[in-house]
Design an enzyme around this catalytic site. Structure first.
Site, PDB file in Angstrom:
ATOM      1  N   LYS A  85       0.851  -1.183   0.000  1.00  0.00           N
ATOM      2  CA  LYS A  85       0.000   0.000   0.000  1.00  0.00           C
ATOM      3  C   LYS A  85       0.877   1.221   0.000  1.00  0.00           C
ATOM      4  O   LYS A  85       2.026   1.177   0.453  1.00  0.00           O
ATOM      5  CB  LYS A  85      -0.894   0.015   1.246  1.00  0.00           C
ATOM      6  CG  LYS A  85      -2.159   0.826   1.081  1.00  0.00           C
ATOM      7  CD  LYS A  85      -3.237   0.026   0.375  1.00  0.00           C
ATOM      8  CE  LYS A  85      -4.531   0.792   0.257  1.00  0.00           C
ATOM      9  NZ  LYS A  85      -5.636  -0.096  -0.148  1.00  0.00           N
TER      10      LYS A  85
HETATM   11  P1  NAD Z   1     -13.177   7.716  -2.177  1.00  0.00           P
HETATM   12  O1  NAD Z   1     -12.131   8.739  -1.983  1.00  0.00           O
HETATM   13  O2  NAD Z   1     -13.733   7.490  -3.533  1.00  0.00           O
HETATM   14  O3  NAD Z   1     -14.420   8.065  -1.209  1.00  0.00           O
HETATM   15  C1  NAD Z   1     -14.293   8.212   0.165  1.00  0.00           C
HETATM   16  C2  NAD Z   1     -15.633   8.638   0.760  1.00  0.00           C
HETATM   17  O4  NAD Z   1     -15.538   8.536   2.180  1.00  0.00           O
HETATM   18  C3  NAD Z   1     -16.026  10.072   0.447  1.00  0.00           C
HETATM   19  O5  NAD Z   1     -17.427  10.099   0.212  1.00  0.00           O
HETATM   20  C4  NAD Z   1     -15.727  10.835   1.746  1.00  0.00           C
HETATM   21  O6  NAD Z   1     -16.601  11.938   1.949  1.00  0.00           O
HETATM   22  C5  NAD Z   1     -15.955   9.757   2.778  1.00  0.00           C
HETATM   23  N1  NAD Z   1     -15.186   9.945   4.013  1.00  0.00           N
HETATM   24  C6  NAD Z   1     -13.849  10.110   4.131  1.00  0.00           C
HETATM   25  N2  NAD Z   1     -13.516  10.247   5.421  1.00  0.00           N
HETATM   26  C7  NAD Z   1     -14.658  10.152   6.135  1.00  0.00           C
HETATM   27  C8  NAD Z   1     -14.969  10.224   7.514  1.00  0.00           C
HETATM   28  N3  NAD Z   1     -14.020  10.397   8.419  1.00  0.00           N
HETATM   29  N4  NAD Z   1     -16.269  10.093   7.876  1.00  0.00           N
HETATM   30  C9  NAD Z   1     -17.230   9.908   6.956  1.00  0.00           C
HETATM   31  N5  NAD Z   1     -16.996   9.821   5.642  1.00  0.00           N
HETATM   32  C10 NAD Z   1     -15.731   9.963   5.237  1.00  0.00           C
HETATM   33  O7  NAD Z   1     -12.584   6.375  -1.569  1.00  0.00           O
HETATM   34  P2  NAD Z   1     -12.935   4.868  -1.954  1.00  0.00           P
HETATM   35  O8  NAD Z   1     -12.037   4.434  -3.037  1.00  0.00           O
HETATM   36  O9  NAD Z   1     -14.410   4.717  -2.104  1.00  0.00           O
HETATM   37  O10 NAD Z   1     -12.446   4.111  -0.639  1.00  0.00           O
HETATM   38  C11 NAD Z   1     -13.271   4.001   0.529  1.00  0.00           C
HETATM   39  C12 NAD Z   1     -12.780   2.858   1.385  1.00  0.00           C
HETATM   40  O11 NAD Z   1     -12.824   1.651   0.625  1.00  0.00           O
HETATM   41  C13 NAD Z   1     -11.339   2.970   1.888  1.00  0.00           C
HETATM   42  O12 NAD Z   1     -11.248   2.353   3.142  1.00  0.00           O
HETATM   43  C14 NAD Z   1     -10.562   2.152   0.872  1.00  0.00           C
HETATM   44  O13 NAD Z   1      -9.330   1.684   1.393  1.00  0.00           O
HETATM   45  C15 NAD Z   1     -11.547   1.039   0.625  1.00  0.00           C
HETATM   46  N6  NAD Z   1     -11.357   0.302  -0.632  1.00  0.00           N
HETATM   47  C16 NAD Z   1     -11.354   0.954  -1.839  1.00  0.00           C
HETATM   48  C17 NAD Z   1     -11.201   0.223  -3.004  1.00  0.00           C
HETATM   49  C18 NAD Z   1     -11.254   0.857  -4.372  1.00  0.00           C
HETATM   50  O14 NAD Z   1     -11.212   0.117  -5.368  1.00  0.00           O
HETATM   51  N7  NAD Z   1     -11.382   2.168  -4.505  1.00  0.00           N
HETATM   52  C19 NAD Z   1     -11.018  -1.171  -2.947  1.00  0.00           C
HETATM   53  C20 NAD Z   1     -11.054  -1.809  -1.704  1.00  0.00           C
HETATM   54  C21 NAD Z   1     -11.229  -1.051  -0.562  1.00  0.00           C
END
Ligand code: NAD
Length: 419
Positions: free
Chosen positions: A106
């Site tokens: 990561k």
């Molecule tokens: P993103 O940046 O697209 O979206 C993040 C969202 O979370 C936003 O809507 C933001 O407003 C919200 N957010 C951030 N901090 C917050 C808080 N403290 N309280 C409430 N809301 C909050 O990110 P993403 O890619 O959707 O990733 C979200 C999660 O999923 C992360 O934990 C990431 O590691 C995990 N994840 C993502 C992927 C991927 O393919 N993008 C794959 C597996 C896991």
């Protein structure tokens, strides 16, 4: 400021327990308790006003026992080495649960991307790639999007790597736009995988979606795609919490409208309105009378402060590490089923793997084929985890760790400890 929860210690606690339940001896898994490689870099950026700002960046490579390192890069003001270490280890377990030939890594930059212009973000991303260049590559370590990073950021990363090598190297990152070797289905893959996993769980439980009420935290890539697909599958999304607060509509939020709004407002619903929608506090959000809580934002969001108030029967982990060890115990004691991150959100890395394979073959697959292959792999992983959970009488998270750790340790024992 020191964080209240250390996600790496959280990960180690679950790892130790899984090792105990598998009857492993210390030598079998001791090497997995520390990342193989940790790199901290200083990323200087010429800002638009001519000043130079320095941002701290990280790339942690947890394990390469089962294949090249694989894992996302996040831009976040609170990113630190412990967070990136935990996320790297979770990638090792995730790739092992779905049985794709990768290890775990990561990366992150400690930055609030909302405070940078697009040009500053591009320069920061490209300099970060230059700093981590010696340890990434299509056969070495393949980054992907995560929190606050997307296809555009991957395009900058691919460009920087290619320019420094002197030729185009699409396979160095996944989650790229289609125009430069991205895969059909990748943007939706994590949300799609989450929903596929939930459907497999409901099938085993003899339940149907039947307008089950869902509260989702985070409305970015994972949260919004998941919410959209959940709605399409007969669930009702009644609450959304993001960085700007929480909204609740007991009759179901108009997801298509909310999605359109969030896409135009930096992935948040600040200022969003619709008939029947009220603002609620974060404490009220976690305690809502819903069937499913779908955390899809950050780690440590469900902790001992709010776990006791949770009324949902199912926690569907879209985010990585959203539940602390303490909260996990509270929820297990209450009989809440947690569909764990390393299983539920693995769809993203599965389609990243498909993208990498397509890049290496210089060939593209149809979206239908990708979604079908994803569904087969997610179902297989769920069924294996479910089976261990029933056989060993352990919660799904422990079962997923046991499946993953068993695979990684078998591979390690075959390879031996170098030299
Ligand atoms: P993103 O940046 O697209 O979206 C993040 C969202 O979370 C936003 O809507 C933001 O407003 C919200 N957010 C951030 N901090 C917050 C808080 N403290 N309280 C409430 N809301 C909050 O990110 P993403 O890619 O959707 O990733 C979200 C999660 O999923 C992360 O934990 C990431 O590691 C995990 N994840 C993502 C992927 C991927 O393919 N993008 C794959 C597996 C896991």
């Amino acid at each position: 400021m020191e964080k209240k929860y250390n996600p790496y210690e959280n990960m180690l606690a679950v790892l130790e327990e899984a090792a105990g339940k598998l009857g492993l001896c210390r030598d079998d898994y001791i090497a997995l308790c520390s990342p193989e490689r940790e790199l901290t870099v200083s990323v200087p950026v010429v800002m638009d006003d001519g000043r130079v700002e320095i941002f701290q960046g990280y790339r942690v490579q947890h394990s390469s026992v089962r294949g090249p390192y694989k894992g996302g890069v996040r831009f976040h003001p609170e990113a630190d080495i412990d967070e990136v270490k935990a996320l790297a280890a979770w990638m090792t377990w995730k790739c092992a649960v779905v049985n794709i030939p990768y290890g775990g890594a990561k990366g992150g930059i400690r930055v609030d991307p909302d405070l940078l212009s697009t040009k500053e973000l591009a320069r920061m991303t490209k300099r970060y790639v230059a700093q981590i260049l010696p340890i990434i590559g299509p056969e070495q370590d393949i980054p992907a999007p995560d929190l606050n990073t997307d296809g555009q950021v991957m395009a900058w990363m691919m460009d920087a790597y290619s320019m420094l090598k002197g030729y185009a190297v699409p396979a160095v990152v996944t989650g790229k736009p289609l125009e430069i070797g991205g895969s059909l289905g990748r943007v939706e893959a994590t949300g799609r995988g989450v929903v596929l996993t939930l459907m497999s769980y409901l099938e085993k439980m003899g339940l149907a979606p039947d307008n089950m009420k869902v509260a989702v935290q985070g409305f970015g890539n994972v949260g919004s795609t998941g919410a959209k697909l959940l709605k399409e599958n007969g669930f009702s999304i009644v609450a959304i919490n993001d960085v700007d607060g929480s909204v609740y509509n007991p009759d179901g939020i108009d997801i298509a409208r909310a999605l359109d709004y969030a896409q135009r407002h930096h992935k948040t619903l600040a200022g969003y309105t619709e008939p029947g929608l009220t603002k609620i506090s974060a404490a009220e959000f976690w305690a809502l009378p819903v069937d499913i809580l779908f955390p899809a934002a950050m780690e440590n969001q469900i902790n001992e402060d709010n776990a006791g108030s949770i009324k949902a029967r199912i926690v569907l982990e879209g985010a990585n590490g959203p539940t602390t060890v303490e909260a996990d115990a509270i929820l297990n004691a209450k009989g809440v089923d947690i569909i764990p991150d390393i299983l539920a959100n693995a769809g993203g890395v599965v389609v990243s793997y498909f993208e990498w394979v397509q890049n290496l073959e210089a060939f593209t697959w149809e979206e239908d084929e990708i979604n079908k292959k994803l569904a087969v792999m997610m179902k297989k992983a769920f069924t294996e985890v479910w089976h261990v959970s029933k056989e060993k009488k352990v919660p799904l998270r422990m079962a997923a760790y046991m499946v993953a750790l068993d695979r990684v340790v078998r591979a390690r024992n075959l390879r031996g400890v170098f030299p």
